[in-house]
Motif scaffolding. Structure first.
Motif, PDB file in Angstrom:
ATOM      1  N   LEU A 117       0.797  -1.293   0.080  1.00  0.00           N
ATOM      2  CA  LEU A 117      -0.109   0.016  -0.005  1.00  0.00           C
ATOM      3  C   LEU A 117       0.940   1.141  -0.120  1.00  0.00           C
ATOM      4  N   VAL A 118       0.506   2.318  -1.072  1.00  0.00           N
ATOM      5  CA  VAL A 118       1.278   3.157  -0.953  1.00  0.00           C
ATOM      6  C   VAL A 118       0.951   4.596  -0.377  1.00  0.00           C
ATOM      7  N   ARG A 119       1.961   5.257   0.518  1.00  0.00           N
ATOM      8  CA  ARG A 119       1.716   6.512   1.067  1.00  0.00           C
ATOM      9  C   ARG A 119       2.886   7.221   0.882  1.00  0.00           C
ATOM     10  N   ASP A 120       2.725   8.624   0.233  1.00  0.00           N
ATOM     11  CA  ASP A 120       3.843   9.437   0.389  1.00  0.00           C
ATOM     12  C   ASP A 120       4.907   9.036  -0.505  1.00  0.00           C
ATOM     13  N   GLY A 121       4.464   8.184  -1.514  1.00  0.00           N
ATOM     14  CA  GLY A 121       5.512   7.259  -2.189  1.00  0.00           C
ATOM     15  C   GLY A 121       6.286   6.523  -1.830  1.00  0.00           C
ATOM     16  N   ALA A 122       5.776   5.823  -0.693  1.00  0.00           N
ATOM     17  CA  ALA A 122       6.639   4.858   0.153  1.00  0.00           C
ATOM     18  C   ALA A 122       5.669   3.775   0.544  1.00  0.00           C
ATOM     19  N   VAL A 123       6.295   2.780   1.011  1.00  0.00           N
ATOM     20  CA  VAL A 123       5.293   1.401   1.600  1.00  0.00           C
ATOM     21  C   VAL A 123       4.756   2.009   2.899  1.00  0.00           C
ATOM     22  N   ALA A 124       3.483   1.899   2.845  1.00  0.00           N
ATOM     23  CA  ALA A 124       2.640   2.106   4.117  1.00  0.00           C
ATOM     24  C   ALA A 124       2.421   0.811   4.866  1.00  0.00           C
ATOM     25  N   ALA A 125       2.073  -0.221   3.941  1.00  0.00           N
ATOM     26  CA  ALA A 125       1.560  -1.548   4.593  1.00  0.00           C
ATOM     27  C   ALA A 125       1.854  -2.676   3.739  1.00  0.00           C
ATOM     28  N   LEU A 168      10.651  -6.012  -1.662  1.00  0.00           N
ATOM     29  CA  LEU A 168      10.891  -4.487  -1.546  1.00  0.00           C
ATOM     30  C   LEU A 168      11.839  -3.733  -2.510  1.00  0.00           C
ATOM     31  N   THR A 169      12.650  -4.776  -3.171  1.00  0.00           N
ATOM     32  CA  THR A 169      13.186  -4.350  -4.693  1.00  0.00           C
ATOM     33  C   THR A 169      12.228  -4.194  -5.800  1.00  0.00           C
ATOM     34  N   ALA A 170      11.358  -4.892  -5.843  1.00  0.00           N
ATOM     35  CA  ALA A 170      10.216  -4.788  -6.756  1.00  0.00           C
ATOM     36  C   ALA A 170       9.465  -3.479  -6.406  1.00  0.00           C
ATOM     37  N   PHE A 171       9.191  -3.145  -5.309  1.00  0.00           N
ATOM     38  CA  PHE A 171       8.503  -1.809  -4.966  1.00  0.00           C
ATOM     39  C   PHE A 171       9.486  -0.661  -5.712  1.00  0.00           C
ATOM     40  N   ALA A 172      10.697  -0.729  -5.284  1.00  0.00           N
ATOM     41  CA  ALA A 172      11.595   0.107  -5.962  1.00  0.00           C
ATOM     42  C   ALA A 172      11.703   0.214  -7.355  1.00  0.00           C
ATOM     43  N   GLU A 173      11.373  -1.039  -7.958  1.00  0.00           N
ATOM     44  CA  GLU A 173      11.310  -0.995  -9.477  1.00  0.00           C
ATOM     45  C   GLU A 173      10.119  -0.364 -10.108  1.00  0.00           C
ATOM     46  N   ALA A 174       8.820  -0.675  -9.118  1.00  0.00           N
ATOM     47  CA  ALA A 174       7.631   0.104  -9.711  1.00  0.00           C
ATOM     48  C   ALA A 174       7.767   1.747  -9.573  1.00  0.00           C
ATOM     49  N   LEU A 175       8.431   2.044  -8.652  1.00  0.00           N
ATOM     50  CA  LEU A 175       8.328   3.645  -8.395  1.00  0.00           C
ATOM     51  C   LEU A 175       9.352   4.215  -9.524  1.00  0.00           C
ATOM     52  N   ARG A 176      10.384   3.248 -10.003  1.00  0.00           N
ATOM     53  CA  ARG A 176      11.157   3.826 -11.008  1.00  0.00           C
ATOM     54  C   ARG A 176      10.512   3.699 -12.493  1.00  0.00           C
ATOM     55  N   LEU A 177      10.063   2.859 -12.493  1.00  0.00           N
ATOM     56  CA  LEU A 177       9.214   2.470 -14.056  1.00  0.00           C
ATOM     57  C   LEU A 177       7.924   3.200 -13.922  1.00  0.00           C
ATOM     58  N   ALA A 178       7.106   3.542 -12.909  1.00  0.00           N
ATOM     59  CA  ALA A 178       5.863   4.150 -13.111  1.00  0.00           C
ATOM     60  C   ALA A 178       6.290   5.859 -12.918  1.00  0.00           C
ATOM     61  N   GLY A 179       7.343   6.246 -12.248  1.00  0.00           N
ATOM     62  CA  GLY A 179       7.730   7.483 -12.417  1.00  0.00           C
ATOM     63  C   GLY A 179       7.098   8.399 -10.960  1.00  0.00           C
ATOM     64  N   THR A 180       5.763   7.739 -10.578  1.00  0.00           N
ATOM     65  CA  THR A 180       5.266   8.065  -9.499  1.00  0.00           C
ATOM     66  C   THR A 180       4.267   7.119  -8.997  1.00  0.00           C
ATOM     67  N   LEU A 181       3.888   7.098  -7.703  1.00  0.00           N
ATOM     68  CA  LEU A 181       2.986   6.383  -6.973  1.00  0.00           C
ATOM     69  C   LEU A 181       2.108   6.858  -6.174  1.00  0.00           C
ATOM     70  N   GLU A 182       0.830   6.980  -6.521  1.00  0.00           N
ATOM     71  CA  GLU A 182      -0.108   7.773  -5.721  1.00  0.00           C
ATOM     72  C   GLU A 182      -0.564   7.247  -4.358  1.00  0.00           C
TER      73      GLU A 182
END
Length: 231
Positions: free
Chosen positions: A100-108, A179-193
């Motif tokens: 779950l995303v909050r402030d561009g980071a993992v919230a849960a 968590l590496t996958a989360f970082a990749e998702a942020l890189r690829l999507a550019g932003t996570l809401e």
């Protein structure tokens, strides 16, 4: 709007297969057009998903990086809910970890199931074709959200079909650590809401699901999530 995006959308809405063999200069552009057609029907973006997050999948497809696609609210199935097979072509289910995303980071974090359902004939496609087809995204279930634990890199994962173990694996299969996958998702999507969901990728092989079957994922320390296919 390209003709291929329209063909893929027609395959989605009519649950019919589309013959492959397409040359696709910009598959992510087609993917976005496919998603835009869904948004035009009233769906909203719910997050992103990663694919080819295991070394075996990368080698199979001849690539060295992950692919990604979009999740919409219409793809979400409540935990314990029903997967409508009438709207699918050849659905398969994979055990995953969701963030779950909050402030561009993992919230849960939570255990999750992804339903994949390629619109391509016989579930056979090139890398460009699966990207254009929104990486076979068809549905997802998310279990109960949990605080991020101290480690996600090697948790046991079990995928059960009708209460029988169908696949076992580890979260280590997801790029070594979800968590590496989360970082990749942020890189690829550019932003996570905020409140978006990130599906980190499959921890085991996908399993075909048939009428009336129940599917459950269990991730050690995180809990479980499930669905039941319509009869």
């Amino acid at each position: 709007m390209t003709s291929l995006a329209v063909l893929l959308d027609d395959a989605l809405t009519t649950a019919t297969e589309l013959p492959g063999g397409h040359q696709i200069p910009d598959p992510y552009a087609v993917q976005r057009e496919v998603v835009d057609l869904r948004l035009a029907r009233g769906e909203t973006i719910a997050g992103v998903k990663l694919g080819l997050t295991s070394k075996a999948k990368m080698q199979q497809m001849g690539v060295d990086s992950v692919i990604w696609g979009w999740l919409t609210d219409a793809m979400r199935i409540e935990d314990g809910g029903v997967l409508d097979l009438a709207a699918r072509i050849h659905p398969k289910v994979e055990p995953e970890v969701a963030f779950l995303v909050r402030d561009g980071a993992v919230a849960a974090v939570a255990p999750a199931l992804e339903v994949i359902d390629s619109r391509w004939l016989d579930f056979k496609f090139t890398l460009d074709e699966v990207i254009a087809d929104n990486t076979s995204a068809a549905g997802f279930v998310v279990g109960s959200w949990q605080p991020l634990p101290s480690g996600l890199g090697d948790l046991e994962v079990r995928l059960l079909l009708d209460d029988e173990v169908a696949e076992t694996g580890s979260t280590a299969a997801i790029l070594g650590d979800p968590l590496t996958a989360f970082a990749e998702a942020l890189r690829l999507a550019g932003t996570l809401e905020d409140d978006w969901i990130v599906l980190a990728g499959a921890a085991t092989a996908a399993v075909r699901v048939g009428p009336g079957q129940s599917v459950r994922v269990e991730v050690a320390g995180l809990g479980a999530a499930s669905l039941k296919a319509s009869s």
